[in-house]
Design an enzyme around this catalytic site. Structure first.
Site, PDB file in Angstrom:
ATOM      1  N   ASP A  15     155.067  34.610 -67.328  1.00 42.79           N
ATOM      2  CA  ASP A  15     155.112  33.170 -67.589  1.00 42.79           C
ATOM      3  C   ASP A  15     155.189  32.453 -66.254  1.00 42.79           C
ATOM      4  O   ASP A  15     155.584  33.034 -65.240  1.00 42.79           O
ATOM      5  CB  ASP A  15     156.316  32.799 -68.458  1.00 42.79           C
ATOM      6  CG  ASP A  15     156.344  31.309 -68.793  1.00 42.79           C
ATOM      7  OD1 ASP A  15     155.310  30.791 -69.262  1.00 42.79           O
ATOM      8  OD2 ASP A  15     157.377  30.655 -68.584  1.00 42.79           O
ATOM      9  N   SER A  16     154.837  31.183 -66.282  1.00 40.99           N
ATOM     10  CA  SER A  16     154.936  30.389 -65.059  1.00 40.99           C
ATOM     11  C   SER A  16     156.380  30.183 -64.632  1.00 40.99           C
ATOM     12  O   SER A  16     156.636  29.837 -63.477  1.00 40.99           O
ATOM     13  CB  SER A  16     154.256  29.027 -65.259  1.00 40.99           C
ATOM     14  OG  SER A  16     154.894  28.319 -66.300  1.00 40.99           O
ATOM     15  N   GLU A  42     163.824  23.004 -67.236  1.00 45.52           N
ATOM     16  CA  GLU A  42     163.931  23.796 -66.004  1.00 45.52           C
ATOM     17  C   GLU A  42     165.055  23.283 -65.102  1.00 45.52           C
ATOM     18  O   GLU A  42     165.573  24.019 -64.269  1.00 45.52           O
ATOM     19  CB  GLU A  42     162.598  23.806 -65.263  1.00 45.52           C
ATOM     20  CG  GLU A  42     161.477  24.471 -66.044  1.00 45.52           C
ATOM     21  CD  GLU A  42     160.936  25.713 -65.374  1.00 45.52           C
ATOM     22  OE1 GLU A  42     160.957  25.770 -64.138  1.00 45.52           O
ATOM     23  OE2 GLU A  42     160.491  26.638 -66.094  1.00 45.52           O
ATOM     24  N   TYR A 102     153.039  25.047 -64.648  1.00 43.54           N
ATOM     25  CA  TYR A 102     151.583  25.137 -64.613  1.00 43.54           C
ATOM     26  C   TYR A 102     150.905  24.009 -65.385  1.00 43.54           C
ATOM     27  O   TYR A 102     149.702  23.815 -65.260  1.00 43.54           O
ATOM     28  CB  TYR A 102     151.128  26.460 -65.245  1.00 43.54           C
ATOM     29  CG  TYR A 102     151.204  27.680 -64.365  1.00 43.54           C
ATOM     30  CD1 TYR A 102     151.904  27.697 -63.165  1.00 43.54           C
ATOM     31  CD2 TYR A 102     150.561  28.850 -64.755  1.00 43.54           C
ATOM     32  CE1 TYR A 102     151.975  28.828 -62.395  1.00 43.54           C
ATOM     33  CE2 TYR A 102     150.610  29.996 -63.984  1.00 43.54           C
ATOM     34  CZ  TYR A 102     151.326  29.989 -62.804  1.00 43.54           C
ATOM     35  OH  TYR A 102     151.379  31.124 -62.036  1.00 43.54           O
ATOM     36  N   CYS A 137     154.665  25.615 -76.451  1.00 46.52           N
ATOM     37  CA  CYS A 137     155.147  25.906 -75.093  1.00 46.52           C
ATOM     38  C   CYS A 137     156.390  26.754 -75.252  1.00 46.52           C
ATOM     39  O   CYS A 137     157.277  26.417 -76.049  1.00 46.52           O
ATOM     40  CB  CYS A 137     155.459  24.630 -74.318  1.00 46.52           C
ATOM     41  SG  CYS A 137     156.206  24.936 -72.686  1.00 46.52           S
ATOM     42  N   THR A 138     156.461  27.837 -74.514  1.00 44.19           N
ATOM     43  CA  THR A 138     157.563  28.780 -74.702  1.00 44.19           C
ATOM     44  C   THR A 138     158.893  28.255 -74.167  1.00 44.19           C
ATOM     45  O   THR A 138     159.939  28.854 -74.432  1.00 44.19           O
ATOM     46  CB  THR A 138     157.232  30.129 -74.047  1.00 44.19           C
ATOM     47  OG1 THR A 138     156.878  29.931 -72.672  1.00 44.19           O
ATOM     48  CG2 THR A 138     156.059  30.794 -74.780  1.00 44.19           C
ATOM     49  N   HIS A 139     158.863  27.152 -73.441  1.00 45.00           N
ATOM     50  CA  HIS A 139     160.119  26.520 -73.032  1.00 45.00           C
ATOM     51  C   HIS A 139     160.798  25.781 -74.185  1.00 45.00           C
ATOM     52  O   HIS A 139     162.025  25.673 -74.238  1.00 45.00           O
ATOM     53  CB  HIS A 139     159.862  25.482 -71.925  1.00 45.00           C
ATOM     54  CG  HIS A 139     159.640  26.044 -70.572  1.00 45.00           C
ATOM     55  ND1 HIS A 139     158.543  26.805 -70.251  1.00 45.00           N
ATOM     56  CD2 HIS A 139     160.365  25.938 -69.423  1.00 45.00           C
ATOM     57  CE1 HIS A 139     158.596  27.149 -68.976  1.00 45.00           C
ATOM     58  NE2 HIS A 139     159.690  26.640 -68.456  1.00 45.00           N
ATOM     59  N   CYS A 192     152.772  32.445 -71.871  1.00 48.66           N
ATOM     60  CA  CYS A 192     152.640  31.101 -71.306  1.00 48.66           C
ATOM     61  C   CYS A 192     151.429  30.467 -71.961  1.00 48.66           C
ATOM     62  O   CYS A 192     150.319  30.990 -71.851  1.00 48.66           O
ATOM     63  CB  CYS A 192     152.450  31.185 -69.794  1.00 48.66           C
ATOM     64  SG  CYS A 192     152.091  29.609 -68.986  1.00 48.66           S
TER      65      CYS A 192
END
Length: 276
Positions: free
Chosen positions: A11-12, A159, A43, A193-195, A74
């Site tokens: 992942d980024s 983040e 990204y 989005c995996t976040h 990602c």
């Protein structure tokens, strides 16, 4: 570095850890190497060319560590780089190795969640702009309506560990309302989005009863399990020591602290350097 036959997860940044968590729970027996390109994340706003370049560098690094199979956990990398890597790089340089993404397995199942036939997709600017989800979903469910909404502030909030703060409520509400204003028939929202799973409590607080929220971890884990059942030649190559290694292109101490929130378990990572 010692070569081992592992499954790579890329992942980024941190978000892929939410997918890795589900994969490791579903398939705990295999060896895994996770790489987060934190030094160059996010990204989402990068061009196709830049995302392809960065993703390929990370994929080739994972191959060099002995990974036979890599999951691009990602959505942006899956949307902007996966097809080119599969078609242009693997047949020439790595014919025995495989790289899979998160978009196709999600698209294969998402139609089973909706009753109204209208799905909302929330993702980064890059994922939304690529149109990958409407294209893939319509390949499996041509009758569905797909409504998209980009959420450019969500990844920075997560983040920077601000996703639980009162300040995050404004941006969660803003993007949810922008999505729902596009259609009053949306009954399923895909977090593309995996976040975004870290925002689920705040997102759910903005949704009316009857709207289902779907994240990707369990879907991708189930898809990988089915893939390995279908491809015994790949499955037989994989080591089964249950080892998990974590690497980041960013600061390892920060990754360990923040990564543990996404993985919901202690994470011990090492820093590596790539070409650019």
């Amino acid at each position: 570095m010692q070569q081992i036959k592992s499954i790579g997860v890329f992942d980024s940044g941190y978000g892929g850890l939410t997918v890795f968590r589900s994969i490791a729970a579903e398939l705990p027996q295999y060896n895994y190497i996770y790489l987060g390109d934190n030094a160059r994340s996010p990204y989402g706003d990068h061009s196709f060319e830049t995302v392809y370049k960065y993703t390929l560098e990370c994929v080739e690094w994972l191959f060099a560590q002995g990974c036979e199979l890599i999951i691009l956990a990602c959505n942006t990398a899956s949307a902007k780089a996966l097809r080119s890597i599969q078609q242009r790089i693997l047949p020439v340089k790595y014919p025995g190795k495989r790289v899979l993404g998160v978009i196709r397995p999600t698209a294969e199942l998402i139609g089973e969640y909706t009753r109204t036939g209208t799905i909302g997709v929330m993702g980064t600017r890059g994922t939304v702009k690529s149109g990958s989800y409407p294209i893939e979903i319509h390949n499996f469910y041509p009758e569905l309506e797909v409504v998209q909404q980009s959420c450019p502030m969500w990844v920075p909030l997560i983040e920077n560990n601000e996703h639980l703060s009162p300040g995050a409520d404004y941006f969660v509400s803003k993007y949810i309302q922008a999505l729902l204003e596009q259609s009053d028939q949306i009954d399923t929202i895909l977090l593309a989005c995996t976040h975004y799973p870290l925002l689920i409590p705040k997102i759910e607080a903005q949704l009316s009863e009857g709207i289902r929220l779907v994240s990707q971890g369990d879907i991708v884990a189930g898809s990988l399990k089915a893939y390995l059942c279908r491809h015994s030649e790949m499955e037989q190559l994989l080591a089964r020591d249950g080892e998990k290694q974590f690497y980041t292109t960013g600061d390892a101490s920060i990754f360990c602290r923040n990564g543990s929130l996404f993985f919901e378990a202690p994470v011990v990572a090492k820093q590596i350097s790539l070409l650019s």
